[in-house]
Design a protein around this motif. Structure first.
Motif, mmCIF file in Angstrom:
data_model
loop_
_atom_site.group_PDB
_atom_site.id
_atom_site.type_symbol
_atom_site.label_atom_id
_atom_site.label_comp_id
_atom_site.label_asym_id
_atom_site.label_seq_id
_atom_site.Cartn_x
_atom_site.Cartn_y
_atom_site.Cartn_z
ATOM 1 N N THR A 128 0.830 -1.209 0.000
ATOM 2 C CA THR A 128 0.000 0.000 0.000
ATOM 3 C C THR A 128 0.863 1.258 0.000
ATOM 4 N N VAL A 129 1.885 1.262 0.854
ATOM 5 C CA VAL A 129 2.774 2.420 0.927
ATOM 6 C C VAL A 129 3.600 2.543 -0.355
ATOM 7 N N LEU A 130 4.160 1.420 -0.814
ATOM 8 C CA LEU A 130 5.036 1.449 -1.986
ATOM 9 C C LEU A 130 4.290 1.852 -3.262
ATOM 10 N N THR A 131 2.967 1.640 -3.301
ATOM 11 C CA THR A 131 2.177 2.024 -4.478
ATOM 12 C C THR A 131 1.517 3.382 -4.302
ATOM 13 N N GLY A 132 1.913 4.123 -3.268
ATOM 14 C CA GLY A 132 1.366 5.461 -3.072
ATOM 15 C C GLY A 132 -0.107 5.472 -2.727
ATOM 16 N N LEU A 133 -0.544 4.514 -1.886
ATOM 17 C CA LEU A 133 -1.932 4.401 -1.430
ATOM 18 C C LEU A 133 -2.895 4.095 -2.575
ATOM 19 N N ASN A 134 -2.518 3.142 -3.389
ATOM 20 C CA ASN A 134 -3.444 2.681 -4.419
ATOM 21 C C ASN A 134 -4.754 2.255 -3.742
ATOM 22 N N PRO A 135 -5.895 2.810 -4.162
ATOM 23 C CA PRO A 135 -7.141 2.558 -3.421
ATOM 24 C C PRO A 135 -7.573 1.108 -3.432
ATOM 25 N N TYR A 136 -7.231 0.360 -4.464
ATOM 26 C CA TYR A 136 -7.599 -1.055 -4.510
ATOM 27 C C TYR A 136 -6.769 -1.856 -3.495
ATOM 28 N N ILE A 137 -5.494 -1.504 -3.364
ATOM 29 C CA ILE A 137 -4.647 -2.179 -2.367
ATOM 30 C C ILE A 137 -5.087 -1.778 -0.957
ATOM 31 N N VAL A 138 -5.469 -0.522 -0.785
ATOM 32 C CA VAL A 138 -5.974 -0.075 0.515
ATOM 33 C C VAL A 138 -7.220 -0.869 0.895
ATOM 34 N N SER A 139 -8.120 -1.082 -0.075
ATOM 35 C CA SER A 139 -9.324 -1.867 0.187
ATOM 36 C C SER A 139 -8.963 -3.303 0.567
ATOM 37 N N ALA A 140 -7.989 -3.879 -0.135
ATOM 38 C CA ALA A 140 -7.546 -5.237 0.191
ATOM 39 C C ALA A 140 -6.956 -5.287 1.601
ATOM 40 N N HIS A 141 -6.257 -4.237 1.988
ATOM 41 C CA HIS A 141 -5.671 -4.143 3.327
ATOM 42 C C HIS A 141 -6.764 -4.192 4.384
ATOM 43 N N PHE A 142 -7.857 -3.444 4.163
ATOM 44 C CA PHE A 142 -8.963 -3.439 5.122
ATOM 45 C C PHE A 142 -9.677 -4.788 5.136
ATOM 46 N N ALA A 205 -2.410 14.096 2.252
ATOM 47 C CA ALA A 205 -2.771 15.453 1.855
ATOM 48 C C ALA A 205 -2.489 15.713 0.382
ATOM 49 N N ARG A 206 -1.564 14.948 -0.204
ATOM 50 C CA ARG A 206 -1.272 15.122 -1.628
ATOM 51 C C ARG A 206 -2.326 14.416 -2.481
ATOM 52 N N LYS A 207 -2.317 14.677 -3.760
ATOM 53 C CA LYS A 207 -3.295 14.055 -4.654
ATOM 54 C C LYS A 207 -3.009 12.563 -4.744
ATOM 55 N N VAL A 208 -4.006 11.766 -4.422
ATOM 56 C CA VAL A 208 -3.880 10.309 -4.417
ATOM 57 C C VAL A 208 -4.977 9.741 -5.307
ATOM 58 N N HIS A 209 -4.617 8.742 -6.091
ATOM 59 C CA HIS A 209 -5.577 8.113 -7.009
ATOM 60 C C HIS A 209 -6.762 7.551 -6.232
ATOM 61 N N ARG A 210 -7.986 7.743 -6.774
ATOM 62 C CA ARG A 210 -9.199 7.236 -6.161
ATOM 63 C C ARG A 210 -9.859 6.218 -7.082
ATOM 64 N N ILE A 211 -10.753 5.399 -6.538
ATOM 65 C CA ILE A 211 -11.493 4.427 -7.353
ATOM 66 C C ILE A 211 -12.439 5.190 -8.277
ATOM 67 N N ALA A 212 -12.394 4.844 -9.550
ATOM 68 C CA ALA A 212 -13.120 5.615 -10.562
ATOM 69 C C ALA A 212 -14.585 5.200 -10.648
#
Length: 334
Positions: A128-142, A205-212
């Protein structure tokens, strides 16, 4: 030559925990699993998802956060450190379950399952960290955290019951209704991760990719599943009353309904107040508690008999020198 014993066997020969201690250790693992969910949410809601810029170190040059990273680095690093606390609690349960007599292999297997889920989720967290908070990986983390919570709750339940073949307390259609409730609740949780992945709390706080996806539409679908879960809960309660089910399942369903009502209030408050971070955090806590209640409802519909009675630990094997050493002389006759 004496047999070599593994450390868990050595502990089992010298320590005999009570059944109550094993259950408390299992409950502690459940509590820690909930804490991990809530603190993981706090990392996202405080925009600390990239507080540590890399993994497994916090920075390329430091294992721990530096002063320049501020509070965000401390929050992210603190959440990482909680993983060690969680592992310690799970380790305590594994040791206690292994030392308990009679030995229950199902409990130790469930404990090890928790441990390996934690290890797997730590890797997912690093990705998750290495991919810059990719939202799909974040969801998998949860969702992996939810899997850990699931196994922890099952372990807690199994620690308080016997090992007999499950005996159904209600008819098959009633059990099917309960498992439909579990499936709908699981879908509700998965949809919640999509809502979060598409919503404004990106974790940094920076721009992070969101689920489209359209956030309003996915939120409405999430609400629709809330109504489905509430409807199934009410239907199950009336069904249990109609078939005169034991008191324990009916009480479990009432507890679930109360938890759903509180979660619904929190959900509407966060929606109409613009998703304040604190209220969203309460909603994440509520989602974990709802899932615990749902699992308790499903598991309350069968019985495995009483706990096995405790047995004394096996005596330690004598050392080699005690076996082959000199024997005392026979007493002389008088």
């Amino acid at each position: 030559m004496p047999n070599t014993l593994n450390p868990l066997e050595l502990i089992a020969r010298r320590w005999q925990p009570s059944a109550a201690f094993v259950r408390r250790a299992a409950l502690a693992a459940v509590v820690m699993a909930v804490i991990i969910v809530v603190t993981g949410g706090a990392v996202r809601l405080s925009q600390s998802g990239l507080g540590c810029s890399t993994w497994p170190k916090c920075t390329p040059d430091s294992l721990t956060p530096t002063a320049a990273m501020g509070i965000n680095g401390l929050i992210e690093f603190g959440n990482r450190m909680l993983t060690y606390v969680l592992c310690a609690v799970i380790g305590l349960f594994i040791i206690a379950a292994r030392a308990r007599h009679p030995r229950r292999r199902a409990l130790t297997r469930l404990g090890w399952a928790q441990f390996w889920i934690v290890m797997s989720n730590a890797i997912i967290g690093g990705i998750t960290v290495l991919t810059g908070l990719n939202p799909y990986i974040v969801s998998a983390h949860f969702l992996a955290s939810t899997a850990l919570l699931t196994v922890a709750v099952v372990t807690w339940k199994r620690a308080g019951e016997g090992d007999e073949e499950p005996r159904d307390l209600v008819a098959r259609p009633v059990r099917q209704l309960a498992w439909l409730l579990v499936a709908a609740s699981g879908a509700l949780t998965a949809l919640g991760t999509v809502v979060t992945g598409a919503g404004p709390h990106a974790g940094d706080a920076r721009k992070v990719h969101r689920i489209a996806v359209d956030w309003q539409e996915i939120t409405q679908l999430h609400v629709d599943f809330v109504y489905i879960v509430v409807g199934l809960t009410v239907a199950l309660w009336f069904t249990l009353r109609a078939v005169k089910a034991p008191a324990a399942p009916r009480r479990a369903v009432l507890e679930l309904f109360v938890c759903l009502a509180a979660q619904g209030v929190i959900g509407y408050v966060q929606y109409f107040t613009g998703l304040p971070a604190f209220v969203v955090g309460l909603h994440m806590l509520g989602s974990a508690l709802v899932w615990i209640c749902v699992l308790r409802v499903a598991m309350s519909l069968r019985d495995r008999g009483p706990l096995p009675e405790g047995e004394p630990a096996a005596p330690a094997a004598p050392d080699a020198h005690e076996v082959s050493g000199p024997q005392p002389a026979a007493a002389s006759s008088r």
